[in-house]
Design a protein around this motif. Structure first.
Motif, PDB file in Angstrom:
ATOM      1  N   LEU A 418       1.150  -1.444   0.529  1.00  0.00           N
ATOM      2  CA  LEU A 418       0.078  -0.150   0.396  1.00  0.00           C
ATOM      3  C   LEU A 418       1.192   1.125   0.037  1.00  0.00           C
ATOM      4  CD1 LEU A 418      -2.641  -1.379   2.374  1.00  0.00           C
ATOM      5  CD2 LEU A 418      -3.022  -1.344   0.086  1.00  0.00           C
ATOM      6  N   LYS A 419       0.829   1.755  -1.337  1.00  0.00           N
ATOM      7  CA  LYS A 419       1.931   3.053  -1.194  1.00  0.00           C
ATOM      8  C   LYS A 419       0.825   4.317  -0.722  1.00  0.00           C
ATOM      9  CE  LYS A 419       4.717   2.134  -4.928  1.00  0.00           C
ATOM     10  NZ  LYS A 419       6.012   2.008  -4.110  1.00  0.00           N
ATOM     11  N   THR A 420       1.172   5.323  -0.343  1.00  0.00           N
ATOM     12  CA  THR A 420       0.946   6.539   0.893  1.00  0.00           C
ATOM     13  C   THR A 420       1.831   7.381   0.795  1.00  0.00           C
ATOM     14  OG1 THR A 420      -0.054   7.182   2.727  1.00  0.00           O
ATOM     15  CG2 THR A 420       1.141   5.644   2.612  1.00  0.00           C
ATOM     16  N   ASP A 421       1.211   9.261   0.552  1.00  0.00           N
ATOM     17  CA  ASP A 421       2.005   9.598   0.925  1.00  0.00           C
ATOM     18  C   ASP A 421       1.858  10.199   2.255  1.00  0.00           C
ATOM     19  OD1 ASP A 421      -0.508  10.733  -0.140  1.00  0.00           O
ATOM     20  OD2 ASP A 421      -0.178  11.895  -0.745  1.00  0.00           O
ATOM     21  N   ILE A 422       0.803  10.112   2.654  1.00  0.00           N
ATOM     22  CA  ILE A 422       0.758  10.276   4.667  1.00  0.00           C
ATOM     23  C   ILE A 422       2.214  10.360   5.599  1.00  0.00           C
ATOM     24  CG2 ILE A 422      -0.130   9.911   6.854  1.00  0.00           C
ATOM     25  CD1 ILE A 422      -2.202  10.753   4.776  1.00  0.00           C
ATOM     26  N   PRO A 423       2.562  11.464   6.136  1.00  0.00           N
ATOM     27  CA  PRO A 423       3.817  11.874   6.731  1.00  0.00           C
ATOM     28  C   PRO A 423       3.724  10.510   7.369  1.00  0.00           C
ATOM     29  CG  PRO A 423       3.186  13.435   5.899  1.00  0.00           C
ATOM     30  CD  PRO A 423       2.087  12.937   6.171  1.00  0.00           C
ATOM     31  N   MET A 424       4.865   9.537   7.914  1.00  0.00           N
ATOM     32  CA  MET A 424       4.314   8.548   9.226  1.00  0.00           C
ATOM     33  C   MET A 424       6.319   8.137   9.310  1.00  0.00           C
ATOM     34  SD  MET A 424       1.616   6.543   8.164  1.00  0.00           S
ATOM     35  CE  MET A 424       2.060   4.740   7.037  1.00  0.00           C
ATOM     36  N   LEU A 425       6.159   8.267  10.838  1.00  0.00           N
ATOM     37  CA  LEU A 425       7.378   8.173  11.536  1.00  0.00           C
ATOM     38  C   LEU A 425       7.761   6.844  11.996  1.00  0.00           C
ATOM     39  CD1 LEU A 425      10.282   9.238  12.450  1.00  0.00           C
ATOM     40  CD2 LEU A 425       9.334   9.078  14.816  1.00  0.00           C
ATOM     41  N   LEU A 426       8.548   5.739  11.132  1.00  0.00           N
ATOM     42  CA  LEU A 426       8.658   4.328  10.811  1.00  0.00           C
ATOM     43  C   LEU A 426       9.834   3.640  11.847  1.00  0.00           C
ATOM     44  CD1 LEU A 426       8.332   3.684   7.324  1.00  0.00           C
ATOM     45  CD2 LEU A 426       6.940   4.138   8.742  1.00  0.00           C
ATOM     46  N   LEU A 427       9.468   3.415  13.188  1.00  0.00           N
ATOM     47  CA  LEU A 427      11.336   2.475  13.911  1.00  0.00           C
ATOM     48  C   LEU A 427      11.558   1.243  13.694  1.00  0.00           C
ATOM     49  CD1 LEU A 427      10.165   5.912  14.742  1.00  0.00           C
ATOM     50  CD2 LEU A 427      10.472   4.288  17.424  1.00  0.00           C
ATOM     51  N   THR A 428      12.854   1.323  13.950  1.00  0.00           N
ATOM     52  CA  THR A 428      12.666  -0.641  13.130  1.00  0.00           C
ATOM     53  C   THR A 428      14.494  -0.083  14.745  1.00  0.00           C
ATOM     54  OG1 THR A 428      13.504  -2.277  11.976  1.00  0.00           O
ATOM     55  CG2 THR A 428      14.170   0.073  11.780  1.00  0.00           C
ATOM     56  N   ASN A 434      11.148 -10.342  15.566  1.00  0.00           N
ATOM     57  CA  ASN A 434      10.005 -10.865  15.099  1.00  0.00           C
ATOM     58  C   ASN A 434       9.964  -9.747  14.328  1.00  0.00           C
ATOM     59  OD1 ASN A 434      10.902 -11.211  18.725  1.00  0.00           O
ATOM     60  ND2 ASN A 434       8.049 -11.244  18.372  1.00  0.00           N
ATOM     61  N   THR A 435       9.971  -8.856  14.286  1.00  0.00           N
ATOM     62  CA  THR A 435       9.665  -8.428  12.703  1.00  0.00           C
ATOM     63  C   THR A 435      10.672  -7.071  12.023  1.00  0.00           C
ATOM     64  OG1 THR A 435       9.722  -6.085  14.304  1.00  0.00           O
ATOM     65  CG2 THR A 435       7.408  -7.604  13.732  1.00  0.00           C
ATOM     66  N   PRO A 436      11.628  -8.759  11.777  1.00  0.00           N
ATOM     67  CA  PRO A 436      13.101  -8.341  11.175  1.00  0.00           C
ATOM     68  C   PRO A 436      13.006  -6.870  10.317  1.00  0.00           C
ATOM     69  CG  PRO A 436      12.828 -10.586  10.248  1.00  0.00           C
ATOM     70  CD  PRO A 436      11.662  -9.522  10.660  1.00  0.00           C
ATOM     71  N   THR A 437      13.821  -6.067  10.663  1.00  0.00           N
ATOM     72  CA  THR A 437      14.802  -4.796  10.285  1.00  0.00           C
ATOM     73  C   THR A 437      13.930  -4.895   8.484  1.00  0.00           C
ATOM     74  OG1 THR A 437      15.358  -3.008  10.166  1.00  0.00           O
ATOM     75  CG2 THR A 437      16.668  -4.966   9.202  1.00  0.00           C
ATOM     76  N   GLU A 438      14.222  -5.507   7.653  1.00  0.00           N
ATOM     77  CA  GLU A 438      13.769  -5.363   6.489  1.00  0.00           C
ATOM     78  C   GLU A 438      12.585  -5.122   6.280  1.00  0.00           C
ATOM     79  OE1 GLU A 438      16.934  -8.362   6.442  1.00  0.00           O
ATOM     80  OE2 GLU A 438      15.308  -7.485   7.555  1.00  0.00           O
ATOM     81  N   GLY A 439      11.673  -5.219   6.788  1.00  0.00           N
ATOM     82  CA  GLY A 439      10.123  -4.985   6.787  1.00  0.00           C
ATOM     83  C   GLY A 439      10.387  -3.338   6.955  1.00  0.00           C
ATOM     84  N   SER A 440      10.432  -2.835   7.462  1.00  0.00           N
ATOM     85  CA  SER A 440      10.329  -1.596   7.627  1.00  0.00           C
ATOM     86  C   SER A 440      11.457  -0.513   6.251  1.00  0.00           C
ATOM     87  CB  SER A 440      11.177  -1.437   9.274  1.00  0.00           C
ATOM     88  OG  SER A 440      10.520  -1.155  10.207  1.00  0.00           O
ATOM     89  N   THR A 441      12.113  -1.122   6.048  1.00  0.00           N
ATOM     90  CA  THR A 441      12.812  -0.677   4.439  1.00  0.00           C
ATOM     91  C   THR A 441      11.839  -1.033   3.787  1.00  0.00           C
ATOM     92  OG1 THR A 441      15.006  -1.165   5.519  1.00  0.00           O
ATOM     93  CG2 THR A 441      14.816  -0.644   3.283  1.00  0.00           C
ATOM     94  N   VAL A 453      14.231   6.004  11.759  1.00  0.00           N
ATOM     95  CA  VAL A 453      14.579   5.935  12.381  1.00  0.00           C
ATOM     96  C   VAL A 453      15.118   4.283  12.214  1.00  0.00           C
ATOM     97  CG1 VAL A 453      14.916   6.665  15.111  1.00  0.00           C
ATOM     98  CG2 VAL A 453      13.075   8.159  13.549  1.00  0.00           C
ATOM     99  N   VAL A 454      16.484   4.012  12.577  1.00  0.00           N
ATOM    100  CA  VAL A 454      16.773   2.631  13.138  1.00  0.00           C
ATOM    101  C   VAL A 454      17.187   2.866  14.268  1.00  0.00           C
ATOM    102  CG1 VAL A 454      18.562   0.850  11.964  1.00  0.00           C
ATOM    103  CG2 VAL A 454      17.116   2.958  10.264  1.00  0.00           C
ATOM    104  N   ARG A 455      16.906   1.831  14.939  1.00  0.00           N
ATOM    105  CA  ARG A 455      18.300   2.079  16.603  1.00  0.00           C
ATOM    106  C   ARG A 455      19.196   0.652  16.117  1.00  0.00           C
ATOM    107  NH1 ARG A 455      17.197  -1.817  20.465  1.00  0.00           N
ATOM    108  NH2 ARG A 455      14.562  -2.246  19.819  1.00  0.00           N
ATOM    109  N   HIS A 456      20.096   0.935  16.789  1.00  0.00           N
ATOM    110  CA  HIS A 456      21.208   0.241  16.421  1.00  0.00           C
ATOM    111  C   HIS A 456      21.314  -0.526  17.422  1.00  0.00           C
ATOM    112  CE1 HIS A 456      22.278   2.341  12.352  1.00  0.00           C
ATOM    113  NE2 HIS A 456      22.819   3.203  13.194  1.00  0.00           N
TER     114      HIS A 456
END
Length: 520
Positions: A418-428, A434-441, A453-456
């Motif tokens: 689902l493509k969207t132009d709604i501005p959101m903040l994504l965290l990984t 559980n939810t591998p970081t590739e999904g956030s990418t 935002v990527v937490r190392h």
């Protein structure tokens, strides 16, 4: 019999409730006495005799099937709690920890009562915070299902007969839910598509034009769908630990296999920096080597009480998922090398794991399309993921779900990006199993105006871990200001349209018993 409909315990203290009901069209919130609607996790907990004025509890009737008018045969009641300050600056929908269908209503209580459980919500006290139990769970028309002596197996089917038996157990479980739960037909209407319509109906009933959201884990799947279906109603959305719509079966499973291999290397990196680790003096690579040795011994039959499948499932589920426990894992591996396999015994773990896992099926099976629900298709999927499975862990929780969902009586019709132009903040986080970081990418690529935002570091939900990534998320929720681009040891921020850096090396990101997540 296990009942998912937990009976609330009525105890003798008072609670203040909002004046109401507030009517929006035909849907009215029924404000109820909180003292007689205590969420299941808080039953038995010492609570004050007088509940705070910021705590409110309610129910709302919604259509079971949103394609039909609400009526006696097409209606369910949803239960929720809210933290409500005197002058709220907006509405935040909090949703999603523990996969779909985890208990949620207790978080409104925890925030109002300042309980330890509310720590992840600290900083949101100026908002109305909505904590809604998903339809089909807890206070929201909970399913009544029988598990019996069934235990989710640690192994996967290796032939047609085993595949049929694997799915037949789920069909039996689903049939118990169907025959023991009213209204009739509810099992067909527990998908995320229905859940987000529940969110929006409740938003409107509360009198808000827009809604902010803090969604965790599988709740992020709903957040993306909500943004697509109700774009004008979206406020500040934070998606933490993302499962995006649109990933096919292979990518969902393969990403977890890659992630669990990364986590095994993180356990090794932890050991290098932990003088108390049993393999500390052996140096780099000692933890994966210990795992492989134990696996080989289990395959050879050296351990009388565990199988190689036990080893794989236990390392994955008990030690590396959610909040990884590297100290415990390294200790368990050392013990197994000395013939003590207690910490790798699935027969003790499985009966505890199963009751929390099975309710996930009722929603995920309606959301995630099965590309090939045959043994040949399932076996082919297992063969394909082995190419990226360096340590031969072979276990994936999503792979288990894919196999079991084939036995659920209702299936997902589609699951498209689902493509969207709604501005959101994504965290990984780099090392989320559980939810591998590739999904956030992937989701970052679908949402053209969102910030990533990527937490190392390790662990599943960034909002649970103090540090710069959490601070960025809560600052956005409270101010609406997105964090700016940065690349630091504990966090990196990628503005809209910028490419994400490669996933960090497991040995480079700081780790060890003395490493903190302090602000940088």
């Amino acid at each position: 019999m296990l009942r998912y409909s937990f009976l609330t315990r009525i105890i003798g203290f008072s609670s203040l409730a909002l004046a109401g009901p507030l009517t929006i069209k035909q849907h009215s919130i029924q404000w109820i006495n909180c003292s007689s609607n205590i969420p299941q996790p808080l039953q038995g907990v010492a609570l004050p005799c007088t509940l705070p004025s910021t705590l409110h509890c309610g129910k709302i009737d919604v259509p079971m099937d949103y394609t039909k008018p609400i009526g006696p045969d097409n209606m369910i009641s949803l239960g929720f709690s809210m933290y409500r300050p005197e002058k709220p600056i907006g509405l935040i929908n909090f949703f999603g920890l523990g996969g779909p269908n985890a208990e949620t209503a207790s978080y409104g209580w925890a925030l109002a009562l300042n309980l330890t459980q509310a720590a992840p919500l600290a900083g949101l006290e100026n908002f109305d915070v909505l904590a809604l139990d998903s339809r089909g769970t807890f206070q929201s028309n909970a399913l009544n299902c029988t598990i019996g002596d069934y235990v989710v197996p640690p192994s996967f089917p290796s032939n047609e007969a085993e595949f049929s038996a694997y799915q037949a157990a789920v069909t039996k479980f689903a049939n118990s839910c169907s025959t023991q739960t009213k209204p009739e037909g509810i099992l067909a209407h527990l998908s995320t598509n229905e859940a987000i319509q529940d969110w929006d109906l409740l938003r409107a009933a509360l009198g808000y034009d827009t809604m902010h959201a803090l969604t965790w884990s599988y709740g992020t799947f709903g957040a993306v769908k909500y943004a697509k279906m109700f774009p004008k109603n979206v406020g500040r959305f934070v998606l933490d630990g993302i499962i995006p719509p649109g990933l096919d079966n292979f990518n969902l499973v393969d990403q977890q296999i890659v992630a669990v291999n990364r986590l095994l290397l993180r356990a090794d990196a932890f050991c290098i920096n932990d003088a108390a680790c049993p393999f500390h003096t052996a140096g780099k690579g000692s933890v994966p080597q210990a795992f492989n040795t134990i696996l080989d011994r289990a395959i050879a039959g050296d351990y009388p009480n565990i199988t190689s499948d036990d080893v794989r499932a236990m390392v994955y589920l008990a030690y590396l998922s959610s909040s990884p426990n590297f100290t415990a894992l390294n200790g368990v591996l050392a013990a197994a090398l000395n013939n003590d396999t207690t910490g790798l015994t699935y027969s003790a773990f499985g009966p505890i794991y199963t009751p929390g896992f099975l309710p996930v099926l009722q929603t995920i099976c309606l959301d995630q399309t099965l590309q090939n629900n045959t043994f040949a298709g399932f076996d082919s999927l297992r063969q394909r993921i082995s190419q990226n499975d360096t340590a031969q862990i072979q276990y994936s929780q999503i792979l288990s779900l894919m196999g079991l969902c084939g036995g659920w009586p209702y299936k997902a019709k589609s699951n498209v990006a689902l493509k969207t132009d709604i501005p959101m903040l994504l965290l990984t986080s780099d090392f989320d199993l559980n939810t591998p970081t590739e999904g956030s990418t992937f989701e970052f690529q679908q949402t053209s105006k969102s910030t990533l935002v990527v937490r190392h570091g390790d662990g599943h939900v960034t909002s649970l871990i103090p540090g710069p990534a959490r601070s960025a998320a809560f600052s956005f929720l409270t101010t609406g200001v997105f964090p700016t681009a940065t690349n630091q040891s504990l966090v990196s921020v990628f503005p809209p349209g910028t490419p994400r850096d490669p996933i960090s090396d497991p040995y480079v990101v700081p780790i060890g018993p003395n490493v903190t997540t302090a602000e940088v």
